[in-house]
Design an enzyme around this catalytic site. Structure first.
Site, PDB file in Angstrom:
ATOM      1  N   GLN A   8      37.059  34.415  37.149  1.00  0.00           N
ATOM      2  CA  GLN A   8      37.697  34.270  35.572  1.00  0.00           C
ATOM      3  C   GLN A   8      37.904  35.723  35.050  1.00  0.00           C
ATOM      4  O   GLN A   8      36.968  36.401  35.077  1.00  0.00           O
ATOM      5  CB  GLN A   8      36.660  33.654  34.807  1.00  0.00           C
ATOM      6  CG  GLN A   8      37.222  33.257  33.249  1.00  0.00           C
ATOM      7  CD  GLN A   8      36.352  32.336  32.530  1.00  0.00           C
ATOM      8  OE1 GLN A   8      35.158  32.699  32.795  1.00  0.00           O
ATOM      9  NE2 GLN A   8      37.001  31.461  32.006  1.00  0.00           N
ATOM     10  N   SER A   9      39.001  36.158  34.495  1.00  0.00           N
ATOM     11  CA  SER A   9      39.613  37.434  34.236  1.00  0.00           C
ATOM     12  C   SER A   9      39.097  37.724  32.778  1.00  0.00           C
ATOM     13  O   SER A   9      38.445  38.655  32.449  1.00  0.00           O
ATOM     14  CB  SER A   9      40.960  37.702  34.343  1.00  0.00           C
ATOM     15  OG  SER A   9      41.663  36.875  33.537  1.00  0.00           O
ATOM     16  N   VAL A  10      39.454  36.623  31.958  1.00  0.00           N
ATOM     17  CA  VAL A  10      38.923  36.615  30.729  1.00  0.00           C
ATOM     18  C   VAL A  10      38.325  35.236  30.181  1.00  0.00           C
ATOM     19  O   VAL A  10      38.794  34.178  30.547  1.00  0.00           O
ATOM     20  CB  VAL A  10      40.096  36.641  29.488  1.00  0.00           C
ATOM     21  CG1 VAL A  10      39.877  36.904  28.166  1.00  0.00           C
ATOM     22  CG2 VAL A  10      40.888  38.181  29.985  1.00  0.00           C
ATOM     23  N   GLY A  41      35.530  39.019  35.122  1.00  0.00           N
ATOM     24  CA  GLY A  41      36.159  40.028  34.426  1.00  0.00           C
ATOM     25  C   GLY A  41      37.248  40.601  35.496  1.00  0.00           C
ATOM     26  O   GLY A  41      37.566  41.726  35.173  1.00  0.00           O
ATOM     27  N   TYR A  42      37.571  39.816  36.390  1.00  0.00           N
ATOM     28  CA  TYR A  42      38.648  40.576  37.325  1.00  0.00           C
ATOM     29  C   TYR A  42      39.934  39.977  37.557  1.00  0.00           C
ATOM     30  O   TYR A  42      39.948  38.678  37.622  1.00  0.00           O
ATOM     31  CB  TYR A  42      37.846  40.676  38.724  1.00  0.00           C
ATOM     32  CG  TYR A  42      36.905  41.931  39.012  1.00  0.00           C
ATOM     33  CD1 TYR A  42      37.199  43.131  39.366  1.00  0.00           C
ATOM     34  CD2 TYR A  42      35.590  41.368  38.803  1.00  0.00           C
ATOM     35  CE1 TYR A  42      36.034  43.943  39.358  1.00  0.00           C
ATOM     36  CE2 TYR A  42      34.675  42.387  38.974  1.00  0.00           C
ATOM     37  CZ  TYR A  42      34.857  43.649  39.235  1.00  0.00           C
ATOM     38  OH  TYR A  42      33.731  44.599  39.408  1.00  0.00           O
TER      39      TYR A  42
END
Length: 497
Positions: A8-10, A41-42
């Site tokens: 999950q990036s955000v 966060g990626y």
């Protein structure tokens, strides 16, 4: 073993969480034991993700036979990365399962569908990236606050522009007075950055808890955010190739200006205004236009003081540092070269170091040269066969050095369009390439240093030191010495070998 991968990036309310992804993937395990690999966060645009890389290493070691993801774009949004991943899965007989898309990688049709889906995943990413860039460009032209460090002299306060809640700058009285003083001093013909730093230090003023240096002074003097922009300022920007977004009638001598680079522009010097985008800001300026213009034109007429990238006045430059603060010692010449000293760059720049004392360049070079000759006694003769090997090795290294330079330039070109994750990856990759580049350069220097010595000459190398050229001495120093720390009391040499 089964691997469940979640990313999950955000963390947003409208996006599926890591925990939800794992719960949906758990059903596909059919009760068998599994291990989770989680990257928070990626972005999925590249594979520079710690848990993903750990999972791939475990696959190569044969520890994993099935990989489960909630959705295809959780594991990759790049066609190239996805193709390489699927190729590895095939070689290791690893089954790939998407919990929501139900792909079967054991059949050609399943693989084809996977590739089609990843094309659309990459298209979605590129569309989002372009939309974000367009939104940034549009907002910047409307004077909205675009983030970044708050300039000295201002604070950030909330505001509303065209019905949109955003932020703007507001002058801080005490800091604004310092800014005015900096501009007033530099507008005088004979005042330098160093003179300004001396005066500010005398008054005991710091830049938000940090000492002043020339670069910070220069950034203030070149920043149009401080000017009370009038028609003279408008004409100045137009004459130097900048794009003034607002009409001349809006330049009434009150507001400051934002300066943005065009989306296609690479990083340029502070003095270069060609192609810059100038937008009137909603905040009030601090410095009158006449003083700001004097300072700006003065900045454009002089070069910034930066350390030399190549040794010129001493073959020790780049190796020798101040024994007090660890900053580089710069070789300075006076009286047309008749007097030569080594001066602390930190002392020259900001007066934050008391200096290394009086160091005569000739004396230090002589002392270090004697120590190098002593160290060279450990080297023996070289045969012609060894010399041929060295020449071949040098050619190979020079080719690798050129490829490394090419890759660094390619990465630098991608910085402007990168997001935070890619920017972090590019920085790490460039740092690794730069380290390798230095290693290659040192190896080439070592090989070149010995290229002119034949069998009969190598046992005379101790007598040849004074006959070596400036560049040869510098290369020998690069090979043998990691660093030199010097004061007028002592000199410490850190040897590489």
């Amino acid at each position: 073993m089964i691997a469940i991968y979640a990313r999950q990036s955000v963390d947003r309310a409208d996006s599926i969480s890591i925990e939800q992804q794992i719960e949906l993937c758990r059903y596909e395990t059919r009760g068998e034991p599994f291990r989770t690999y989680i990257d928070r966060g990626y972005s999925g645009k590249n594979t520079n993700r710690p848990e993903f890389m750990q999972m791939m290493n475990d696959i190569r070691e044969g520890l994993i036979k099935t990989v489960i993801v909630y959705k295809l774009d959780r594991i990759s949004r790049s066609i190239l990365d996805f193709s390489n991943m699927i190729e590895l899965f095939g070689k290791r007989n690893v089954k790939f399962i998407s919990a929501t898309e139900k792909f079967d990688t054991s059949s050609p049709m399943g693989n084809a569908m996977l590739n089609i889906c990843i094309v659309f995943a990459q298209l979605e990413r590129e569309t989002i990236q372009k939309r974000v860039a367009d939104a940034y460009y549009s907002r910047s032209r409307r004077s909205f606050y675009m983030g970044g460090n708050i300039p000295y002299g201002f604070r950030k306060v909330p505001t509303v522009i065209e019905g949109v809640h955003t932020s703007m700058y507001e002058p801080v009285t005490e800091e604004a007075r310092v800014v005015e003083r900096i501009f007033e001093m530099y507008s005088q013909p004979c005042t330098s950055y160093g003179d300004i730093i001396d005066e500010i230090n005398r008054l005991g003023i710091q830049k938000r808890g940090k000492p002043w240096v020339r670069q910070r002074i220069r950034e203030i003097l070149c920043n149009p955010i401080y000017v009370k922009a009038d028609l003279d300022v408008y004409d100045f920007f137009k004459e130097h190739g900048a794009e003034a977004v607002d009409p001349p009638s809006d330049y009434i001598g009150e507001n400051g200006c934002y300066c943005y680079k065009k989306r296609s522009e690479k990083k340029k010097s502070l003095s270069d205004l060609e192609g810059e985008q100038i937008v009137l800001a909603p905040h009030k300026g601090i410095v009158c236009s006449s003083v700001w213009l004097k300072c700006r034109e003065k900045c454009m007429g002089r070069k910034q003081m930066i350390p030399s990238q190549k040794a010129k006045n001493s073959w020790l430059c780049g190796k020798i540092k101040c024994g007090e603060c660890g900053c580089a010692l710069i070789a300075k010449e006076y009286d047309e070269g008749r007097r030569r000293y080594l001066r602390c760059s930190n002392r020259l720049d900001s007066k934050n170091c008391k200096g290394a004392g009086t160091l005569y360049t000739d004396d230090v070079e002589r002392l270090v040269g004697n120590e190098i000759r002593e160290k060279l006694t450990m080297f023996g003769k070289l045969s012609y066969h060894e010399q041929d090997i060295r020449n071949n090795e040098r050619i190979r290294l020079e080719s690798e050095l050129a490829e490394t330079d090419k890759e660094i330039e390619s990465l630098i070109d991608k910085v402007a369009d990168s997001d935070a994750a890619l920017y972090r990856y590019i920085n790490e990759r460039i740092a690794a390439l730069d380290t390798r580049k230095n290693e290659i350069a040192q190896r080439i220097g070592k090989l070149m240093c010995s290229k002119d010595f034949s069998i009969d000459e190598t046992d005379c190398h101790l007598d040849l030191w004074e006959e070596l050229s400036f560049d040869d001495k510098r290369q020998v120093a690069d090979i043998l010495i990691g660093g030199i720390y010097a004061t007028s009391e002592k000199i410490i040499i850190q040897w590489r070998i």
